[in-house]
Design an enzyme around this catalytic site. Structure first.
Site, PDB file in Angstrom:
ATOM      1  CG  HIS A   1      -9.588  50.426  11.767  1.00 15.87           C
ATOM      2  ND1 HIS A   1      -8.682  51.121  10.989  1.00 15.87           N
ATOM      3  CD2 HIS A   1      -8.890  50.010  12.854  1.00 15.87           C
ATOM      4  CE1 HIS A   1      -7.499  51.142  11.598  1.00 15.87           C
ATOM      5  NE2 HIS A   1      -7.607  50.474  12.746  1.00 15.87           N
TER       6      HIS A   1
ATOM      7  CG  HIS B   1      -3.024  51.857  11.655  1.00 16.71           C
ATOM      8  ND1 HIS B   1      -3.494  50.784  10.960  1.00 16.71           N
ATOM      9  CD2 HIS B   1      -3.578  51.773  12.903  1.00 16.71           C
ATOM     10  CE1 HIS B   1      -4.301  50.080  11.736  1.00 16.71           C
ATOM     11  NE2 HIS B   1      -4.368  50.651  12.919  1.00 16.71           N
TER      12      HIS B   1
ATOM     13  CG  HIS C   1      -6.036  46.320  15.429  1.00 16.00           C
ATOM     14  ND1 HIS C   1      -4.815  46.424  14.821  1.00 16.00           N
ATOM     15  CD2 HIS C   1      -6.648  47.525  15.267  1.00 16.00           C
ATOM     16  CE1 HIS C   1      -4.672  47.651  14.320  1.00 16.00           C
ATOM     17  NE2 HIS C   1      -5.783  48.334  14.591  1.00 16.00           N
TER      18      HIS C   1
ATOM     19  CG  ASP D   1      -8.535  51.127  16.398  1.00 17.44           C
ATOM     20  OD1 ASP D   1      -7.944  50.211  15.792  1.00 17.44           O
ATOM     21  OD2 ASP D   1      -7.964  52.177  16.750  1.00 17.44           O
TER      22      ASP D   1
ATOM     23  CD  GLU E   1      -3.915  55.225  16.155  1.00 17.88           C
ATOM     24  OE1 GLU E   1      -3.271  54.394  15.477  1.00 17.88           O
ATOM     25  OE2 GLU E   1      -4.686  54.893  17.071  1.00 17.88           O
TER      26      GLU E   1
ATOM     27  CD  GLN F   1       0.837  48.049  16.383  1.00 18.94           C
ATOM     28  OE1 GLN F   1      -0.272  47.551  16.537  1.00 18.94           O
ATOM     29  NE2 GLN F   1       1.029  49.363  16.367  1.00 18.94           N
TER      30      GLN F   1
ATOM     31  CD1 TRP G   1      -2.607  50.969  21.225  1.00 18.29           C
ATOM     32  CD2 TRP G   1      -3.030  48.791  20.868  1.00 18.29           C
ATOM     33  NE1 TRP G   1      -1.458  50.374  20.767  1.00 18.29           N
ATOM     34  CE2 TRP G   1      -1.686  49.050  20.530  1.00 18.29           C
ATOM     35  CE3 TRP G   1      -3.520  47.492  20.732  1.00 18.29           C
ATOM     36  CZ2 TRP G   1      -0.825  48.059  20.059  1.00 18.29           C
ATOM     37  CZ3 TRP G   1      -2.668  46.500  20.261  1.00 18.29           C
ATOM     38  CH2 TRP G   1      -1.338  46.792  19.930  1.00 18.29           C
TER      39      TRP G   1
HETATM   40 FE   FE2 Z   1      -6.079  50.478  14.315  1.00 18.18          FE
END
Ligand code: FE2
Length: 412
Positions: free
Chosen positions: A55, A208, A57, A307, A211, A150, A313
Site C-alpha cells: 500500500h 481505503h 501512493h 502508505d 480511515e 481520492q 500525509w
Molecule cells: Fe493510502
C-alpha cells in the site's frame, strides 16, 4: 549460482540453495558447487522472497511542503494540500518522483508494489503516467495500480465515469473511499459501485476503508458483505480500517463472523495511521491502528504498508518495509518472541496473498529466483539491529547490493 549456509525464511537451520537459469533449482544440505559455479557465502544471513509494498501512493510521493505543509497533521488537510499540488501535475513530474521512490524501495529489497493512484482528476494524468511507468520498470519492479478516487466516487464530479475510464485504461484494482463521501448513503453506494465494477471487469479491489477515528464509520461491513455476495472474496482488500480501533467490542464480535465468511484481506499502515489518527482527541489519544493482532488470530490475512513517503500525509519515510514492521509491532502490541520472528510475513507472504501473486511467489524449487539476502540470521535480529538488504535478485539477476557499514568504538 550456489548460496551456502543461509537461513531460508529465517529458519533455525541453515541450508544451501542453487539458482540455475533464473530459477531456484535445488535446496538442501551440503550442496557442492559445480565447476566455475558462483558461490555466495550466506553465513549468519537470511534468505527471503522479495519485500512487497502492499500500500503506497507513488503519484503523491516526494511532494511534502509543495505548495504547502500539512500543519494540522490530519488526513483531511492532507487531501486539501494534495488538491492544490494536483493542479500542476504533469506526466513527467509523476514519473520522475515515482521512479525515485521505486529506487528507494528497491534498495530496501522491494520488488512488488501496489500503488494507489488518484483518479479524481478529469485529465487522469497520474494514471496515464503510472501505467507507462509500470511497463518501463517491469524488469526490476512489478507494479499493481489501484484506481483510487481520492475525493470520492459520488462526491466528485463525474466520479463514476472517471473510475470506469481508469479501469479501461488498465488499472489492476478498483478503489473507493467511503468515509470521505459526503454522506453515509454515498459511502454505501460508492462501495457497491466499485465492487460491481471490479466483478464486471475481473479486477481486484482495494478500498481505503474507514480511515477515520469515527466509531460509527461502518464501510467495512459493506465491503465485506459485497465481497461475499459477489463472490469476490480474497480479491478484495480493506486498507486502513482505523475506525475498527474504536468500534465497541460487541460490534466487532458480530462483524468478525462476516469478515471470516468474506475472506477479504486487510492492509494496515502503522506509520501513517499513528501519525494521522487521534488528531481530534485530547487525552487519551487513540493509536488509530486497526486490530491487526485480533484479525490475524481469527485467521484473516493482514499485511503492512508504508502508505505515504514524504507527501502531504506523511513528512518522513524511506520506503523501507522494515521500518513499518518495527513500528507496527510496537503499536499493535505484537512483541512476543515468535511474533517478532514471524513478522517478516507482514511484508512478504501475507502481502503476496493480498496482491494475488499465487504460488509463483516464495522460496521453493521451480520458482523464479526472486529473493533478498538480509544481513541477519532471523527477522528478530534484522529488526533489532536495523540490518540491511545485502543483495536483491530478480530471476537470479542481481538488482542491488550493499556493503555493510562497520562502526568502531574508540574507548574501552
Ligand atoms: Fe493510502
Amino acid at each position: 549460482m550456489l548460496i551456502k549456509n543461509i537461513h531460508i525464511d529465517g529458519k533455525e537451520m541453515a541450508n544451501d540453495i542453487r539458482i540455475t537459469d533464473g530459477k531456484f533449482t535445488e535446496i538442501g544440505e551440503n550442496l557442492n558447487a559445480g565447476p566455475g559455479e558462483e558461490l555466495v557465502d550466506g553465513t549468519d544471513c537470511m534468505l527471503l522472497p522479495p519485500m512487497i509494498e502492499s500500500h503506497v501512493h507513488l503519484d503523491t510521493c516526494l511532494t511534502a511542503g509543495d505548495p504547502a505543509w500539512n500543519m494540522s497533521g490530519t488526513l483531511f488537510e492532507g487531501i486539501e494540500c494534495w488538491a492544490k499540488r494536483k493542479e500542476k501535475l504533469s506526466k513527467e513530474d509523476v514519473k520522475e518522483r515515482a521512479r525515485r521512490a521505486l529506487r528507494m524501495q528497491a534498495a530496501n529489497g522491494v520488488q512488488y508494489v501496489r500503488t494507489h493512484v488518484d483518479i479524481t482528476d478529469p485529465t487522469l494524468t497520474a494514471l496515464e503516467a503510472m501505467t507507462e511507468l509500470r511497463e518501463e520498470v517491469k524488469d526490476f519492479m512489478t507494479i499493481q495500480i489501484v484506481a483510487f478516487p481520492q475525493e470520492g466516487i459520488l462526491s466528485y464530479p463525474n466520479g463514476k465515469e472517471l473510475l470506469v475510464k481508469a479501469v479501461e485504461m488498465g488499472a489492476d484494482c478498483v478503489g473507493a473511499i467511503p468515509h470521505f463521501e459526503f454522506t453515509r448513503e454515498y459511502g454505501v453506494e460508492s462501495v457497491n459501485f466499485a465492487l460491481e465494477l471490479a466483478a464486471k471487469y475481473d479486477r481486484l479491489v482495494d478500498v481505503h476503508c474507514d480511515e477515520i477515528d469515527d466509531e460509527a464509520s461502518r464501510g467495512l461491513e459493506t465491503v465485506a458483505c459485497r465481497a461475499l455476495e459477489l463472490g469476490l472474496f480474497d480479491k478484495v482488500t480493506a486498507s486502513h480500517t482505523t475506525a475498527m480501533h474504536s468500534y465497541n467490542n460487541a460490534y466487532v464480535n458480530r462483524l468478525m463472523r462476516l469478515l471470516k465468511m468474506s475472506r477479504i484481506n486487510f492492509v494496515s499502515n502503522p506509520l501513517v495511521n499513528t501519525h494521522l489518527q487521534g488528531r481530534c482527541d485530547t487525552y487519551p489519544k487513540r493509536r488509530g491502528v486497526t486490530r491487526v493482532k485480533e484479525l490475524l488470530a481469527e485467521g484473516l490475512n493482514v499485511s503492512f504498508g508504508h502508505d505515504d513517503v514524504f507527501d502531504p500525509w506523511y513528512p518522513l519515510g524511506t520506503g523501507n518495509p522494515r521500518d513499518v514492521v518495527f513500528l507496527g509491532l510496537h503499536v499493535c502490541q505484537m512483541m512476543g518472541y515468535e511474533e517478532i520472528l514471524d513478522s517478516y510475513k507482514l511484508v512478504t507472504y501475507n502481502a503476496a496473498r493480498t496482491l494475488h501473486l499465487g504460488d509463483s511467489y516464495g522460496i521453493r524449487e521451480g520458482n523464479d529466483a526472486d529473493c533478498i539476502i538480509l544481513n541477519a540470521k532471523n527477522f528478530y535480529q534484522a529488526l533489532n539491529e536495523k540490518s540491511s538488504v545485502l543483495y536483491s535478485y530478480k530471476k537470479g539477476k542481481l538488482l542491488y547490493r550493499e556493503t555493510p557499514a562497520k562502526g568502531e568504538l574508540l574507548f574501552s
